[in-house]
Scaffold this motif. Structure first.
Motif, mmCIF file in Angstrom:
data_model
loop_
_atom_site.group_PDB
_atom_site.id
_atom_site.type_symbol
_atom_site.label_atom_id
_atom_site.label_comp_id
_atom_site.label_asym_id
_atom_site.label_seq_id
_atom_site.Cartn_x
_atom_site.Cartn_y
_atom_site.Cartn_z
ATOM 1 N N VAL A 116 0.682 -1.177 0.075
ATOM 2 C CA VAL A 116 -0.169 0.017 -0.052
ATOM 3 C C VAL A 116 0.839 1.193 -0.121
ATOM 4 N N GLU A 117 2.086 1.200 0.588
ATOM 5 C CA GLU A 117 3.020 2.412 0.553
ATOM 6 C C GLU A 117 3.319 2.569 -0.747
ATOM 7 N N ALA A 118 3.834 1.610 -1.278
ATOM 8 C CA ALA A 118 4.280 1.695 -2.830
ATOM 9 C C ALA A 118 3.132 2.257 -3.707
ATOM 10 N N MET A 119 2.155 1.757 -3.757
ATOM 11 C CA MET A 119 1.188 2.039 -4.624
ATOM 12 C C MET A 119 0.515 3.396 -4.414
ATOM 13 N N LEU A 120 0.420 3.959 -3.058
ATOM 14 C CA LEU A 120 0.064 5.241 -2.691
ATOM 15 C C LEU A 120 1.049 6.401 -3.311
ATOM 16 N N ARG A 121 2.427 6.043 -3.041
ATOM 17 C CA ARG A 121 3.385 6.833 -3.485
ATOM 18 C C ARG A 121 3.419 6.910 -4.937
ATOM 19 N N ARG A 122 3.049 5.777 -6.022
ATOM 20 C CA ARG A 122 3.012 5.954 -7.124
ATOM 21 C C ARG A 122 1.546 6.801 -7.592
ATOM 22 N N HIS A 123 0.733 6.767 -6.978
ATOM 23 C CA HIS A 123 -0.509 7.649 -7.099
ATOM 24 C C HIS A 123 -0.305 8.815 -6.589
ATOM 25 N N GLY A 124 0.650 9.640 -6.303
ATOM 26 C CA GLY A 124 0.763 10.781 -5.969
ATOM 27 C C GLY A 124 0.526 11.268 -4.651
ATOM 28 N N HIS A 125 0.558 10.226 -3.583
ATOM 29 C CA HIS A 125 0.402 10.548 -2.192
ATOM 30 C C HIS A 125 1.495 10.499 -1.236
ATOM 31 N N ALA A 126 1.576 10.816 -0.151
ATOM 32 C CA ALA A 126 2.912 10.876 0.633
ATOM 33 C C ALA A 126 2.585 10.048 2.003
ATOM 34 N N PRO A 127 2.567 8.912 1.520
ATOM 35 C CA PRO A 127 2.420 7.685 2.768
ATOM 36 C C PRO A 127 3.503 7.796 3.583
ATOM 37 N N VAL A 128 3.189 7.221 4.876
ATOM 38 C CA VAL A 128 4.262 6.973 5.924
ATOM 39 C C VAL A 128 4.143 5.596 6.439
#
Length: 137
Positions: A81-93
């Motif tokens: 989920v971290e990798a996908m969120l980053r790919r889709h323009g979000h800043a996950p932690v």
């Protein structure tokens, strides 16, 4: 409704998110068994940015894949989920925590948990006893 019927009823964007989650889950499965953790995370963070998707849709896709993937751990799910969120323009932690000794109540084993926060909200991996975990830095 069968799995295939459910998949056919999804939109193209939803099927694409599921395919991406499957691909990343496979990469994480191999990566956790073959590479060092830091090397795997670095690889996942280098993946190209994709078109924007909502946080809840990304979480939905990862949960749908994780539910059907045998042996999924909180760490594997959090990495996907971290990798996908980053790919889709979000800043996950990505957060990894261990239970406070007081919360273990005489247990001698270490308990750890991984979860992902985005925009101050737990997106994946929320458990009832979150306050019992001390986040590793």
């Amino acid at each position: 409704m069968s799995t295939w019927a459910t998949i056919r009823s999804l939109s193209g964007a939803e099927r694409q998110l599921l395919a991406e989650a499957i691909q990343l889950r496979l990469i994480v499965w191999i990566g956790l068994n073959v590479f060092r953790f830091n090397a795997l995370r670095a690889y996942l963070q280098r993946r190209p940015v994709s078109h924007h998707q909502r946080i809840d849709r990304v979480a939905w896709a990862v949960k749908a894949v994780s539910h059907r993937w045998p042996g999924t751990t909180c760490l594997a799910e959090a990495l996907v989920v971290e990798a996908m969120l980053r790919r889709h323009g979000h800043a996950p932690v990505l957060k990894i925590g261990v239970k406070h000794p007081q919360a273990l109540e005489r247990k001698r084993s270490l308990e750890a948990h991984a979860w992902v926060e985005c925009e101050g909200v737990v997106v994946m991996g929320e458990v009832p006893e979150m306050a019992d975990y001390a986040v590793l830095s």
